[in-house]
Scaffold this motif. Structure first.
Motif, PDB file in Angstrom:
ATOM      1  N   THR A   1      -0.461   8.382  -2.196  1.00  0.00           N
ATOM      2  CA  THR A   1      -0.185   6.701  -1.928  1.00  0.00           C
ATOM      3  C   THR A   1      -1.331   5.951  -0.851  1.00  0.00           C
ATOM      4  N   LEU A   2      -1.640   4.537  -1.655  1.00  0.00           N
ATOM      5  CA  LEU A   2      -3.114   4.009  -0.889  1.00  0.00           C
ATOM      6  C   LEU A   2      -2.865   3.839   0.361  1.00  0.00           C
ATOM      7  N   ASP A   3      -1.431   4.135   1.221  1.00  0.00           N
ATOM      8  CA  ASP A   3      -1.496   3.640   2.351  1.00  0.00           C
ATOM      9  C   ASP A   3      -1.945   5.155   3.795  1.00  0.00           C
ATOM     10  N   ASP A   4      -1.233   6.363   2.872  1.00  0.00           N
ATOM     11  CA  ASP A   4      -1.460   7.497   3.066  1.00  0.00           C
ATOM     12  C   ASP A   4      -3.052   7.783   2.977  1.00  0.00           C
ATOM     13  N   GLN A   5      -3.937   6.789   2.013  1.00  0.00           N
ATOM     14  CA  GLN A   5      -4.579   7.829   1.777  1.00  0.00           C
ATOM     15  C   GLN A   5      -6.213   7.074   2.400  1.00  0.00           C
ATOM     16  N   MET A   6      -5.735   5.700   2.694  1.00  0.00           N
ATOM     17  CA  MET A   6      -6.281   4.556   3.866  1.00  0.00           C
ATOM     18  C   MET A   6      -6.141   4.898   4.991  1.00  0.00           C
ATOM     19  N   ARG A   7      -5.190   6.224   5.633  1.00  0.00           N
ATOM     20  CA  ARG A   7      -5.390   6.439   7.129  1.00  0.00           C
ATOM     21  C   ARG A   7      -6.138   7.806   7.038  1.00  0.00           C
ATOM     22  N   GLN A   8      -6.014   8.338   5.722  1.00  0.00           N
ATOM     23  CA  GLN A   8      -6.606  10.192   5.901  1.00  0.00           C
ATOM     24  C   GLN A   8      -8.243   9.633   5.780  1.00  0.00           C
ATOM     25  N   PHE A   9      -8.975   8.246   5.077  1.00  0.00           N
ATOM     26  CA  PHE A   9      -9.839   7.909   4.765  1.00  0.00           C
ATOM     27  C   PHE A   9     -10.821   7.535   6.322  1.00  0.00           C
ATOM     28  N   LEU A  10     -10.310   7.291   7.209  1.00  0.00           N
ATOM     29  CA  LEU A  10     -10.231   6.682   8.878  1.00  0.00           C
ATOM     30  C   LEU A  10     -10.094   8.398   9.667  1.00  0.00           C
ATOM     31  N   LYS A  11      -9.597   8.749   9.155  1.00  0.00           N
ATOM     32  CA  LYS A  11      -9.523  10.037   9.941  1.00  0.00           C
ATOM     33  C   LYS A  11     -10.700  10.442   9.714  1.00  0.00           C
ATOM     34  N   ARG A  12     -10.867  11.019   8.448  1.00  0.00           N
ATOM     35  CA  ARG A  12     -12.061  11.676   8.658  1.00  0.00           C
ATOM     36  C   ARG A  12     -13.583  10.929   8.235  1.00  0.00           C
ATOM     37  N   LYS A  13     -13.435  10.275   8.536  1.00  0.00           N
ATOM     38  CA  LYS A  13     -14.793   8.849   8.707  1.00  0.00           C
ATOM     39  C   LYS A  13     -15.397   9.131   7.300  1.00  0.00           C
TER      40      LYS A  13
ATOM     41  N   LEU B   1       0.986  -1.264  -0.154  1.00  0.00           N
ATOM     42  CA  LEU B   1       0.499  -0.006   0.554  1.00  0.00           C
ATOM     43  C   LEU B   1       1.468   1.596  -0.198  1.00  0.00           C
ATOM     44  N   SER B   2       1.934   1.381   0.643  1.00  0.00           N
ATOM     45  CA  SER B   2       2.427   2.210   0.807  1.00  0.00           C
ATOM     46  C   SER B   2       3.770   2.685  -0.786  1.00  0.00           C
ATOM     47  N   ASP B   3       3.860   2.073  -1.526  1.00  0.00           N
ATOM     48  CA  ASP B   3       4.301   1.713  -2.701  1.00  0.00           C
ATOM     49  C   ASP B   3       3.755   1.875  -3.902  1.00  0.00           C
ATOM     50  N   ARG B   4       2.148   2.133  -3.625  1.00  0.00           N
ATOM     51  CA  ARG B   4       1.328   2.003  -4.526  1.00  0.00           C
ATOM     52  C   ARG B   4       0.248   3.214  -4.430  1.00  0.00           C
ATOM     53  N   PHE B   5      -0.643   4.153  -5.989  1.00  0.00           N
ATOM     54  CA  PHE B   5      -1.240   5.773  -5.800  1.00  0.00           C
ATOM     55  C   PHE B   5      -2.246   5.597  -6.041  1.00  0.00           C
ATOM     56  N   VAL B   6      -2.911   6.075  -5.686  1.00  0.00           N
ATOM     57  CA  VAL B   6      -4.354   6.171  -5.934  1.00  0.00           C
ATOM     58  C   VAL B   6      -4.793   5.890  -7.471  1.00  0.00           C
ATOM     59  N   GLU B   7      -4.204   6.700  -8.578  1.00  0.00           N
ATOM     60  CA  GLU B   7      -4.284   6.809  -9.534  1.00  0.00           C
ATOM     61  C   GLU B   7      -4.164   4.921 -10.595  1.00  0.00           C
ATOM     62  N   GLU B   8      -3.714   4.203  -9.246  1.00  0.00           N
ATOM     63  CA  GLU B   8      -3.569   3.069 -10.213  1.00  0.00           C
ATOM     64  C   GLU B   8      -4.500   2.435  -9.890  1.00  0.00           C
ATOM     65  N   VAL B   9      -5.483   2.590  -8.788  1.00  0.00           N
ATOM     66  CA  VAL B   9      -7.184   1.607  -8.776  1.00  0.00           C
ATOM     67  C   VAL B   9      -7.909   2.136  -8.761  1.00  0.00           C
ATOM     68  N   MET B  10      -7.742   4.154  -9.066  1.00  0.00           N
ATOM     69  CA  MET B  10      -9.418   4.617  -8.715  1.00  0.00           C
ATOM     70  C   MET B  10      -9.829   4.362 -10.061  1.00  0.00           C
ATOM     71  N   THR B  11     -11.229   4.832  -9.931  1.00  0.00           N
ATOM     72  CA  THR B  11     -12.264   4.323 -11.199  1.00  0.00           C
ATOM     73  C   THR B  11     -11.926   5.895 -12.405  1.00  0.00           C
ATOM     74  N   HIS B  12     -11.533   5.889 -13.253  1.00  0.00           N
ATOM     75  CA  HIS B  12     -11.165   6.522 -14.511  1.00  0.00           C
ATOM     76  C   HIS B  12     -12.394   7.119 -14.645  1.00  0.00           C
ATOM     77  N   ARG B  13     -12.520   8.533 -14.642  1.00  0.00           N
ATOM     78  CA  ARG B  13     -12.965  10.019 -15.288  1.00  0.00           C
ATOM     79  C   ARG B  13     -14.317   9.490 -16.085  1.00  0.00           C
ATOM     80  N   SER B  14     -13.934   8.091 -17.306  1.00  0.00           N
ATOM     81  CA  SER B  14     -14.285   7.414 -17.992  1.00  0.00           C
ATOM     82  C   SER B  14     -16.323   6.814 -17.408  1.00  0.00           C
TER      83      SER B  14
END
Length: 433
Positions: free
Chosen positions: A300-312, A204-217
């Motif tokens: 990174t996915l690791d940072d984003q997961m922490r932000q999701f948990l922090k922001r609920k 998770l700490s080596d991968r970025f949100v752009e790799e797993v996100m749903t594309h805008r299309s």
């Protein structure tokens, strides 16, 4: 004279025996301290085990540890051999050198090398805890000499053009765990699913949100200016509970609508038993929408997961460096990187992403991520330059391929079966050899 000779003989023999014991101690300490599981030692230390704490402490600097042990081991071995040579020369004359060499080789090999190392590797954590305290003293005593040797070695290596990093480790923790998991899987001890979950969490700490996100299309969005009745119909038809709202153009996201918030608002309007047409006409959808949460695509996915948990919060919109909408990511997307695909009763059936053929090939959707394909088939296709199968084909081909074109790279044969405009829609993949 004979008494003096006998006394010197026995004292020298006793000295050789002590040195062999010390040699066995040094020989057993090295594999024990390097092979001991730091996880087990940490668990024992957390329970109050002082020997385990000592073992963790001495293994922090592996280079200094090994240097001190090797120095001590060489000193006692050379000294023991010298004493044995001097002793046996007096007994056997010139033949004493050959006898001493043979005798010390056998003694050192069996009792000071093979036996202690075998025992140490078999009982790594126990031996490491027991030898840590005296090894700390050895390191302290030999530290100046070891530091000088380390400096000399680096200088010599630099002369030959080899630069060494004094802070580097032989194996990083992630590689150690990955290696152990892959070995366990190959031996049938670790299940593939368990291996993939643990490695997914480590990645998770080596991968970025752009790799797993749903594309805008592929994002389902709602126009905030639509009548509330039409918005309600669209929300009820959608398999998603959160839908972005835009105004004017899709890049202009003004809010995120949660289905429950909309239903709660409509329920309040029905407090008197009915909803008046004027109420529906004056209803502002943005009054019940949440503020959009934007994140950069380089998170990174690791940072984003922490932000999701922090922001609920479970939902974020991904933007590029210019602020343009790139896609969206949810907490579920991140969790799926660990546990695999998560499906519920509202998800659309998607069982045709991988279809096996009779010739051993697979037919996959071009939008399928390389990571998911690797996990499903236990392959090792690279995902450094592209996230999807279609992206990998385009990157390697250095062009937008035509339908029916075939490429071979990374040990696989790729055939483009279908195209949708400039998008590679379906690809047939077969391992070569």
């Amino acid at each position: 004279m004979t008494t003096a000779l006998d006394t010197a003989f026995w004292f020298t023999s006793a000295g050789i025996l002590v040195l062999l014991v010390l040699s066995a101690f040094f020989s057993g300490s090295e594999p024990a301290l390097t092979a001991a599981s730091r996880g087990k030692l940490r668990a024992a230390a957390d329970k109050g085990s002082r020997p385990a704490e000592n073992a963790l402490e001495v293994t922090e600097d592996s280079e200094r540890l090994i240097g001190s042990i090797l120095l001590g081991n060489n000193v006692v071995n050379i000294l023991a051999t010298s004493l044995a040579t001097a002793l046996l020369t007096k007994v056997f004359g010139q033949n004493g050198v050959a006898v001493a060499t043979l005798a010390m080789t056998l003694l050192v090999l069996i009792f000071a090398e093979v036996l202690p190392k075998t025992y140490a590797i078999t009982n790594a954590e126990t031996v490491a805890s027991r030898v840590a305290a005296p090894i700390k003293v050895v390191i302290l005593v030999f530290s100046p000499i070891v530091s000088a040797v380390r400096l000399l070695v680096r200088l010599v290596l630099r002369v030959f053009g080899v630069d060494t990093d004094p802070n580097s480790h032989i194996l990083a923790v992630r590689e150690e765990i990955a290696g152990a998991l892959n070995l366990g899987h190959s031996e049938g001890v670790v299940e593939k699913e368990d291996r993939d979950r643990i490695l997914g969490a480590l990645d998770l700490s080596d991968r970025f949100v752009e790799e797993v996100m749903t594309h805008r299309s592929n994002i389902e969005m709602l126009d905030a200016d639509l009548p509330v009745t039409e918005i309600l119909d669209r929300v009820l038809e959608s398999p998603h509970t959160r839908l972005p709202l835009y105004r004017g153009e899709m890049e202009n996201v003004v809010g995120v609508l949660h289905a429950k918030d909309l239903l709660r608002a409509l329920n309040r309007m029905m407090a008197d038993g009915r909803i008046e047409p004027e109420e529906m006409a004056n209803f502002n959808i943005l009054d019940v929408a949440m503020e959009p949460y934007f994140i950069p695509e380089t998170t990174t996915l690791d940072d984003q997961m922490r932000q999701f948990l922090k922001r609920k919060s479970h939902f974020a919109l991904v933007v590029d460096e210019y602020g343009g909408l790139e896609g969206l990511i949810t907490l579920e997307d991140i969790l799926e990187e660990i546990v695999g695909e998560i499906a519920d009763e509202f998800d659309e059936e998607d069982n045709d992403q991988i279809t096996e053929t009779e010739d051993g090939a697979v037919i996959v959707d071009g939008a399928m991520t390389i990571r998911d394909l690797n996990r499903a088939r236990d392959w090792n296709l690279p995902d450094d330059e592209a996230n999807t199968v279609a992206g990998l084909v385009i990157h390697e081909a250095q062009l937008i391929p035509l339908r029916g074109q075939v490429f071979s790279f990374h040990g696989f044969r790729f055939e483009v079966l279908e195209k949708e405009r400039n998008r590679v829609a379906t690809v047939k993949i077969r391992p070569l050899g």
